[in-house]
Design a protein around this motif. Structure first.
Motif, short mmCIF file in Angstrom:
data_model
loop_
_atom_site.label_atom_id
_atom_site.label_comp_id
_atom_site.label_asym_id
_atom_site.label_seq_id
_atom_site.Cartn_x
_atom_site.Cartn_y
_atom_site.Cartn_z
N ASN A 3 0.86 -1.18 0.00
CA ASN A 3 0.00 0.00 0.00
C ASN A 3 0.90 1.24 0.00
O ASN A 3 2.10 1.12 -0.18
CB ASN A 3 -0.97 -0.02 1.19
CG ASN A 3 -0.22 0.04 2.51
OD1 ASN A 3 0.76 0.77 2.65
ND2 ASN A 3 -0.67 -0.74 3.48
N ASP A 4 0.28 2.40 0.19
CA ASP A 4 1.06 3.63 0.09
C ASP A 4 1.47 4.20 1.43
O ASP A 4 2.02 5.28 1.51
CB ASP A 4 0.23 4.69 -0.66
CG ASP A 4 0.31 4.47 -2.15
OD1 ASP A 4 1.33 3.95 -2.63
OD2 ASP A 4 -0.66 4.83 -2.84
N ASN A 5 1.17 3.48 2.51
CA ASN A 5 1.45 4.02 3.84
C ASN A 5 2.83 3.64 4.33
O ASN A 5 2.98 2.84 5.25
CB ASN A 5 0.38 3.56 4.82
CG ASN A 5 -0.92 4.27 4.56
OD1 ASN A 5 -0.91 5.42 4.12
ND2 ASN A 5 -2.03 3.61 4.80
N THR A 26 -1.30 8.55 6.66
CA THR A 26 -2.68 8.31 7.09
C THR A 26 -3.33 7.29 6.16
O THR A 26 -2.94 7.16 5.01
CB THR A 26 -3.51 9.62 7.06
OG1 THR A 26 -4.86 9.30 7.34
CG2 THR A 26 -3.47 10.28 5.69
N ASP A 27 -4.35 6.59 6.71
CA ASP A 27 -5.13 5.66 5.88
C ASP A 27 -6.19 6.40 5.11
O ASP A 27 -6.73 5.89 4.14
CB ASP A 27 -5.85 4.64 6.79
CG ASP A 27 -4.89 3.54 7.19
OD1 ASP A 27 -3.95 3.28 6.43
OD2 ASP A 27 -5.09 2.97 8.28
N ASN A 28 -6.53 7.58 5.59
CA ASN A 28 -7.72 8.23 5.09
C ASN A 28 -7.51 9.75 5.12
O ASN A 28 -7.94 10.41 6.05
CB ASN A 28 -8.89 7.83 6.02
CG ASN A 28 -10.19 8.38 5.55
OD1 ASN A 28 -10.31 8.80 4.40
ND2 ASN A 28 -11.16 8.43 6.44
N ASN A 101 8.96 2.78 7.38
CA ASN A 101 8.35 2.42 8.67
C ASN A 101 9.40 1.80 9.60
O ASN A 101 9.06 1.14 10.56
CB ASN A 101 7.19 1.45 8.52
CG ASN A 101 6.09 2.01 7.64
OD1 ASN A 101 6.00 3.21 7.44
ND2 ASN A 101 5.26 1.14 7.09
#
Ligand SMILES: C[S@@+](CC[C@H](N)C(=O)[O-])C[C@H]1O[C@@H](n2cnc3c(N)ncnc32)[C@H](O)[C@@H]1O
Length: 123
Positions: A3-5, A26-28, A101
């Motif tokens: 994903n992009d996080n 953020t997820d959103n 991360n």
């Protein structure tokens, strides 16, 4: 990467922790970083799935006099790389692999791309 996080590696973040970030982790996201006016010093680690709109926006904001640094996959074969090169961006190769991360190393090389204020380096 699924994903992009992906948070910037701490070793890079130490340099830019107080710069404006138009796409925070953020997820959103609620505020579209592509539609904002960016600050004089802007650091961008864009969504890796679709970086090109962020490159276009960075070039647009740089033309308005903003200093912008982007963390990007080192991929000289892409259309967006050519756009940055033609714009006069400076490419800084990162040795080894980043730890997004702060987990296991990324499976691709990365670079920092600098869009200086009213300035580019040639040779
Ligand atoms: C690669 S992460 C980088 C996170 C953080 N900037 C960093 O360097 O640690 C990119 C983030 O941008 C967010 N994002 C994606 N599209 C966005 C948009 N249009 N506006 C703002 N944020 C967005 C994603 O949800 C994701 O968390």
């Amino acid at each position: 990467m699924t994903n992009d996080n992906y948070a910037t590696d701490d070793r890079i973040m130490q340099l830019f922790w107080d710069w404006f970030d138009p796409c925070p982790l953020t997820d959103n996201f609620k505020v579209d970083g592509l539609k904002m006016v960016w600050c004089d010093r802007t650091y961008v680690n864009p969504p890796y799935s679709h970086p090109e709109p962020w490159i276009d926006k960075a070039i647009e904001e740089n033309k308005k006099g903003k200093l912008i640094v982007m963390l990007l996959r080192m991929d000289t074969s892409t259309k967006w790389f050519k756009k940055l090169q033609e714009h006069g961006a400076v490419f800084l190769w990162i040795n080894g692999r980043l730890r997004f991360n702060n987990l296991k190393p990324a499976n691709f090389p990365s670079m920092l791309v600098i869009l200086y204020k009213n300035h580019s380096f040639e040779g």
